[in-house]
Scaffold this active site. Structure first.
Site, mmCIF file in Angstrom:
data_model
loop_
_atom_site.group_PDB
_atom_site.id
_atom_site.type_symbol
_atom_site.label_atom_id
_atom_site.label_comp_id
_atom_site.label_asym_id
_atom_site.label_seq_id
_atom_site.Cartn_x
_atom_site.Cartn_y
_atom_site.Cartn_z
ATOM 1 N N LYS A 36 0.842 -1.200 0.000
ATOM 2 C CA LYS A 36 0.000 0.000 0.000
ATOM 3 C C LYS A 36 0.876 1.249 0.000
ATOM 4 O O LYS A 36 1.883 1.311 0.719
ATOM 5 C CB LYS A 36 -0.899 -0.023 1.243
ATOM 6 N N SER A 113 -9.498 0.937 2.685
ATOM 7 C CA SER A 113 -8.693 1.719 1.765
ATOM 8 C C SER A 113 -7.522 0.952 1.163
ATOM 9 O O SER A 113 -6.825 1.455 0.290
ATOM 10 C CB SER A 113 -8.149 2.952 2.497
ATOM 11 N N SER A 137 -9.839 -1.140 6.983
ATOM 12 C CA SER A 137 -9.258 -1.066 5.642
ATOM 13 C C SER A 137 -8.542 -2.315 5.161
ATOM 14 O O SER A 137 -8.184 -2.415 3.997
ATOM 15 C CB SER A 137 -8.297 0.131 5.555
#
Length: 401
Positions: A36, A113, A137
């Site tokens: 990420k 996310s 997330s």
């Protein structure tokens, strides 16, 4: 690595290293690692899902220790992955970089996310998806994409080199296709912990009522299939149902206050206001407007939940709970109402600092990925991973060839 290929739209960033490997041996040798875009890699910049952040960012002086540990264990870094802006969304749709389509369910969202990391693993473009979980997330993308995903206990993994969202709730988590690999990554990233025999399954019936009616029967079937793996079954003692209704708003306030304290200066730079998606901009404005009084009231609810978890869970017990109230919504669907429904479930671990793993073990007739979570109190991450590994093997044995 380009995002222009239809198969990787919304998954991989254009910046950052690709096919980077520092050790060709180790316990995770040659596992492809998707990271990420909030983790520092020495000499590289991060976007945190926002072009303005990327433009003003400086190259990292050091690599995040979590990334370093995975690289030392033999991982092959294949690329940074897209995230919702500053990780402040559970949707998985970035107005600047696109939305990753759910590889397991065409036309549906991955959730956010940690959307790019989840999509990379679900599409078999990566073996391990490294991400973060503040309000869900990791857990929400795991549920939507049919993956194993862990939100570890708070602060058991060092967060150096991580772009924060709300430090009191930020955790470093990961996604995999198997319970075995999920556990192997845990052996690299987690500290030494006692591994206890988890022999008690704790059940909170009111949580089932928070799930879409069409999923309640499949969820209860999963519970019945799970029960024989535990010697004892215990009801979660909830003093009153109003505590459930207060979860989402209390988390919203405490997370929002932490975000305001963390990012206030950047958000209010004169003449440099970043462009956000409307829903995310509204959340930042909400966070900046929260008051001390609202925070104090929310803290009371948090303390109640911390007390409840301590009373109901110990080193030998885990809580069975729904991860998400629905399966993956369609791409572009209005998920504003769904967000607070999700947080009602995800805030239990967040407010108590507990460890939670999603198990993608539902077998729905419409082929939508779904499953359930197991949660253990703080510091029992390795016991939880061992329990998940055992349970996944049991489910696999019971599945007809």
């Amino acid at each position: 690595m380009s995002t222009k290929n239809n198969n990787t739209t919304g998954i991989f960033c254009d910046h950052g290293p690709t096919l980077w490997q520092t050790n060709h041996s180790g316990v995770l040798a040659n596992n492809r690692l998707a990271v990420k875009d909030v983790f520092a890699v020495k000499g590289e910049r991060n976007s945190a899902g926002n072009p303005h952040w990327f433009k003003t960012a400086k190259p990292a002086q050091n690599t995040a220790s979590s990334v370093n540990k995975l690289m030392t264990a033999g991982c092959n870094f294949i690329g940074f992955t897209h995230t919702d802006e500053l990780a402040y969304s559970l949707e998985g749709n970035n107005i600047h970089y696109g939305a990753a389509q759910n590889p397991k369910l065409k036309g549906h969202a991955c959730g956010g996310s940690s959307m790019g990391s989840a999509a990379a693993v679900a599409a078999n473009l990566a073996d391990i998806g490294l991400g973060t979980d503040t309000g869900g997330s990791i857990r929400i993308p795991a549920s939507y994409c049919g993956l194993y995903g862990i939100r570890p206990s708070h602060n058991v993994i060092e967060k150096d080199g991580l772009i924060p969202l709300a430090p009191p709730f930020d955790t470093i988590g990961w996604l995999t296709q198997s319970a075995e690999l999920l556990s192997d990554v845990g052996n690299v990233l987690l500290p030494n912990q006692a591994i206890n025999n988890v022999d008690t399954l704790v059940i909170c019936e009111p949580l089932f009522e928070l799930v879409d009616p069409v999923l309640q029967a499949p969820l209860k079937q999963l519970l019945e299939k799970t029960k024989p793996n535990f010697k004892h079954h215990k009801e979660f003692e909830l003093p009153n149902s109003s505590l459930l209704s207060e979860l989402a708003d209390s988390f919203r306030v405490l997370q929002g206050r932490a975000i305001a304290k963390t990012h206030k200066d950047w958000l209010q730079l004169p003449g440099q206001l970043p462009q956000f998606a409307p829903a995310i901009a509204a959340r930042f404005n909400m966070a900046l407007a929260l008051t001390d009084q609202e925070e104090q009231e929310a803290l009371k609810v948090q303390i109640q939940w911390q007390t409840l978890i301590a009373k109901n869970l110990n080193t030998n017990s885990c809580l069975f709970l729904p991860t998400t109230p629905t399966t993956a919504p369609k791409l572009g669907a209005d998920t504003s109402a769904l967000r607070m429904q999700i947080i009602t479930l995800s805030a239990i671990a967040g407010l108590s600092g507990s460890a939670q793993v999603h198990l993608p073990l539902a077998d729905l007739t419409n082929d939508h990925p779904y499953g359930f979570s197991l949660m253990m109190s703080h510091g029992n991450d390795k016991s939880l991973l061992a329990c998940v590994k055992h349970l996944a093997a049991h489910f696999k044995q019971d599945t007809p060839a």
